[in-house]
Design a protein around this motif. Sequence first.
Motif, PDB file in Angstrom:
ATOM      1  N   GLY A   1     -83.672 -11.156  73.249  1.00  0.00           N
ATOM      2  CA  GLY A   1     -84.745 -11.548  72.341  1.00  0.00           C
ATOM      3  C   GLY A   1     -84.432 -12.831  71.589  1.00  0.00           C
ATOM      4  N   ASP A   2     -85.090 -13.006  70.440  1.00  0.00           N
ATOM      5  CA  ASP A   2     -84.875 -14.172  69.589  1.00  0.00           C
ATOM      6  C   ASP A   2     -83.691 -13.887  68.665  1.00  0.00           C
ATOM      7  OD1 ASP A   2     -84.979 -16.363  67.983  1.00  0.00           O
ATOM      8  OD2 ASP A   2     -86.967 -15.981  67.150  1.00  0.00           O
ATOM      9  N   TYR A   3     -82.588 -14.566  68.944  1.00  0.00           N
ATOM     10  CA  TYR A   3     -81.375 -14.289  68.167  1.00  0.00           C
ATOM     11  C   TYR A   3     -81.539 -14.665  66.698  1.00  0.00           C
ATOM     12  CZ  TYR A   3     -80.016 -19.246  68.154  1.00  0.00           C
ATOM     13  OH  TYR A   3     -79.977 -20.599  67.952  1.00  0.00           O
ATOM     14  N   LYS A   4     -82.517 -15.539  66.381  1.00  0.00           N
ATOM     15  CA  LYS A   4     -82.727 -15.953  64.999  1.00  0.00           C
ATOM     16  C   LYS A   4     -83.299 -14.825  64.144  1.00  0.00           C
ATOM     17  CE  LYS A   4     -83.246 -20.845  66.076  1.00  0.00           C
ATOM     18  NZ  LYS A   4     -84.117 -22.038  66.021  1.00  0.00           N
ATOM     19  N   GLN A   5     -83.723 -13.748  64.782  1.00  0.00           N
ATOM     20  CA  GLN A   5     -84.200 -12.571  64.043  1.00  0.00           C
ATOM     21  C   GLN A   5     -83.068 -11.604  63.689  1.00  0.00           C
ATOM     22  OE1 GLN A   5     -87.173 -10.865  66.688  1.00  0.00           O
ATOM     23  NE2 GLN A   5     -88.832 -11.802  65.496  1.00  0.00           N
ATOM     24  N   LEU A   6     -81.880 -11.877  64.235  1.00  0.00           N
ATOM     25  CA  LEU A   6     -80.789 -10.922  64.051  1.00  0.00           C
ATOM     26  C   LEU A   6     -80.113 -11.092  62.694  1.00  0.00           C
ATOM     27  CD1 LEU A   6     -79.095 -10.903  67.565  1.00  0.00           C
ATOM     28  CD2 LEU A   6     -80.947  -9.452  66.687  1.00  0.00           C
ATOM     29  N   VAL A   7     -79.727  -9.958  62.133  1.00  0.00           N
ATOM     30  CA  VAL A   7     -79.032  -9.892  60.850  1.00  0.00           C
ATOM     31  C   VAL A   7     -77.769  -9.054  61.067  1.00  0.00           C
ATOM     32  CG1 VAL A   7     -79.123  -9.067  58.470  1.00  0.00           C
ATOM     33  CG2 VAL A   7     -81.149 -10.106  59.505  1.00  0.00           C
ATOM     34  N   PRO A   8     -76.614  -9.526  60.619  1.00  0.00           N
ATOM     35  CA  PRO A   8     -75.388  -8.747  60.806  1.00  0.00           C
ATOM     36  C   PRO A   8     -75.384  -7.486  59.941  1.00  0.00           C
ATOM     37  CG  PRO A   8     -74.946 -10.668  59.466  1.00  0.00           C
ATOM     38  CD  PRO A   8     -76.355 -10.808  59.946  1.00  0.00           C
TER      39      PRO A   8
ATOM     40  N   ASP B   1     -77.864  -9.020  54.928  1.00  0.00           N
ATOM     41  CA  ASP B   1     -78.907 -10.041  55.027  1.00  0.00           C
ATOM     42  C   ASP B   1     -78.634 -11.174  54.029  1.00  0.00           C
ATOM     43  OD1 ASP B   1     -81.131 -11.491  55.571  1.00  0.00           O
ATOM     44  OD2 ASP B   1     -82.595  -9.919  55.127  1.00  0.00           O
ATOM     45  N   TYR B   2     -77.545 -11.887  54.272  1.00  0.00           N
ATOM     46  CA  TYR B   2     -77.155 -13.005  53.415  1.00  0.00           C
ATOM     47  C   TYR B   2     -77.025 -14.270  54.282  1.00  0.00           C
ATOM     48  CZ  TYR B   2     -75.791  -8.980  50.595  1.00  0.00           C
ATOM     49  OH  TYR B   2     -75.783  -7.789  49.924  1.00  0.00           O
ATOM     50  N   SER B   3     -77.329 -15.392  53.697  1.00  0.00           N
ATOM     51  CA  SER B   3     -77.363 -16.647  54.473  1.00  0.00           C
ATOM     52  C   SER B   3     -76.040 -16.935  55.176  1.00  0.00           C
ATOM     53  CB  SER B   3     -77.720 -17.821  53.557  1.00  0.00           C
ATOM     54  OG  SER B   3     -79.004 -17.650  53.012  1.00  0.00           O
TER      55      SER B   3
ATOM     56  N   GLN C   1     -73.005 -17.225  60.292  1.00  0.00           N
ATOM     57  CA  GLN C   1     -71.834 -16.881  61.094  1.00  0.00           C
ATOM     58  C   GLN C   1     -72.245 -16.154  62.362  1.00  0.00           C
ATOM     59  OE1 GLN C   1     -68.868 -14.630  59.027  1.00  0.00           O
ATOM     60  NE2 GLN C   1     -67.474 -14.550  60.763  1.00  0.00           N
ATOM     61  N   LEU C   2     -73.196 -15.231  62.249  1.00  0.00           N
ATOM     62  CA  LEU C   2     -73.668 -14.498  63.416  1.00  0.00           C
ATOM     63  C   LEU C   2     -74.348 -15.445  64.410  1.00  0.00           C
ATOM     64  CD1 LEU C   2     -74.347 -11.912  64.988  1.00  0.00           C
ATOM     65  CD2 LEU C   2     -76.388 -11.670  63.550  1.00  0.00           C
ATOM     66  N   GLN C   3     -75.188 -16.328  63.922  1.00  0.00           N
ATOM     67  CA  GLN C   3     -75.916 -17.232  64.808  1.00  0.00           C
ATOM     68  C   GLN C   3     -74.990 -18.234  65.497  1.00  0.00           C
ATOM     69  OE1 GLN C   3     -79.178 -19.018  62.662  1.00  0.00           O
ATOM     70  NE2 GLN C   3     -80.316 -17.087  62.514  1.00  0.00           N
ATOM     71  N   SER C   4     -73.849 -18.498  64.879  1.00  0.00           N
ATOM     72  CA  SER C   4     -72.910 -19.444  65.500  1.00  0.00           C
ATOM     73  C   SER C   4     -72.415 -18.933  66.853  1.00  0.00           C
ATOM     74  CB  SER C   4     -71.720 -19.695  64.575  1.00  0.00           C
ATOM     75  OG  SER C   4     -70.913 -18.530  64.432  1.00  0.00           O
ATOM     76  N   TYR C   5     -72.387 -17.614  67.046  1.00  0.00           N
ATOM     77  CA  TYR C   5     -71.975 -17.045  68.324  1.00  0.00           C
ATOM     78  C   TYR C   5     -72.953 -17.380  69.441  1.00  0.00           C
ATOM     79  CZ  TYR C   5     -68.408 -14.188  65.986  1.00  0.00           C
ATOM     80  OH  TYR C   5     -67.319 -13.780  65.278  1.00  0.00           O
ATOM     81  N   PHE C   6     -74.192 -17.703  69.088  1.00  0.00           N
ATOM     82  CA  PHE C   6     -75.210 -18.035  70.085  1.00  0.00           C
ATOM     83  C   PHE C   6     -75.283 -19.538  70.348  1.00  0.00           C
ATOM     84  CE2 PHE C   6     -76.500 -13.997  68.264  1.00  0.00           C
ATOM     85  CZ  PHE C   6     -76.823 -13.253  69.381  1.00  0.00           C
ATOM     86  N   LYS C   7     -74.663 -20.329  69.472  1.00  0.00           N
ATOM     87  CA  LYS C   7     -74.723 -21.781  69.598  1.00  0.00           C
ATOM     88  C   LYS C   7     -73.459 -22.382  70.204  1.00  0.00           C
ATOM     89  CE  LYS C   7     -77.641 -22.131  65.474  1.00  0.00           C
ATOM     90  NZ  LYS C   7     -77.743 -22.669  64.086  1.00  0.00           N
ATOM     91  N   THR C   8     -72.404 -21.595  70.295  1.00  0.00           N
ATOM     92  CA  THR C   8     -71.122 -22.119  70.778  1.00  0.00           C
ATOM     93  C   THR C   8     -71.099 -22.186  72.298  1.00  0.00           C
ATOM     94  OG1 THR C   8     -68.737 -21.834  70.560  1.00  0.00           O
ATOM     95  CG2 THR C   8     -70.028 -19.841  70.937  1.00  0.00           C
ATOM     96  N   ARG C   9     -70.079 -22.849  72.847  1.00  0.00           N
ATOM     97  CA  ARG C   9     -69.960 -22.954  74.302  1.00  0.00           C
ATOM     98  C   ARG C   9     -69.598 -21.599  74.899  1.00  0.00           C
ATOM     99  NH1 ARG C   9     -64.311 -24.204  75.744  1.00  0.00           N
ATOM    100  NH2 ARG C   9     -63.103 -24.393  73.812  1.00  0.00           N
TER     101      ARG C   9
END
Length: 339
Positions: free
Chosen positions: A269-276, A293-295, A300-308
């Motif tokens: 799905g859309d990873y930007k909807q995910l909250v750790p 649900d903190y910025s 940090q969670l979204q960084s896992y989807f942006k890395t190589r």
Amino acid sequence: MNAAYSVYYNEALDHYLEQQYNKGKQYLALENFNAAKTIFSEIVHFNEIFKDTKYQLKKSTYEPLYLDGIKYLETNTNRKAYYQFADILKQTDYKDALQLKNEALEKATIKIAIRPHVVNRSYSKTKEDFRNYFVSTLNEIPSPFYKIIEVPSLKAGQPLDTQLNLAKISGAKALFSLDIDNVSFHKAPLKRESYKAYQKIKTSYKDKDGENKTKIEYNKITTALYSQSERANINLEYKLISTLDRSVLINKVLRDQITDQVQYMSYKGDYKQLVPGYWEHQNKAHISDKIRDYSSDIRQLQSYFKTRTSLKSSTVLYNDLLKKMSRNITQPIADYDPK
């Protein structure tokens, strides 16, 4: 100032400068260079062309540095002598400072011959590539006091004493020996773990009064966390052996490695909807359930989807290890000072 007074002033000044000049020469004879420099600086201030004062000022400034350089040469402290004369030459061409600087450099320079190695079945192409690279980096030692020379008469399999004699005859002051014991690469299998999080869903609606409202729901989800690493290892020993007395000038055993790793997530799905967060049961509430649900946590969670998602190639990892190890080899040589 009237003409008569001007004549009187100039005569008095010339008389004063003459006295100071003679005093400065006396200080020079006594090698009291600071006092002489002060006096000749004063004379130049009043009259730049008074006798050879500019030369005397130059002498009182650089003669003490020059004499120190001579002392360094006489005591075989050739590197200090080199830098002493180099400092003089940065400012002026004084006496034979250039010639003495070159003499100091020649005496201080360690000419290095490379000891050939025996290639056998256990000596892989990887080891050969590593060795050739390390030897080539010796030419890049950040010091004027080292020079790699070719000695064609050196052959693999010759006794060490023979090689040292041949290197000495060719003008080498040291023989560089490199033995690579092991080069290996290890890639860990791709690891997959389940990662618990929440899907944050915002729904807009109107309340009974017709006002716009937003409803937030957190759905428990599971996504995949992948990790993998690769490591390159090397074990080696190198020596710098004096051709004059067979002493070992430098002896280093190095064991090093370089590692690359990746850690990333995959989500349909859309990873930007995910909250750790954490949950115990996906279909029912539990006291340990927690939503973060903190910025900062979300970033940090979204960084896992942006890395190589892939490791560096073996070639890149190989070259990184080469560069790292070559610095470890050349720096101790550059730092070595035979005094």
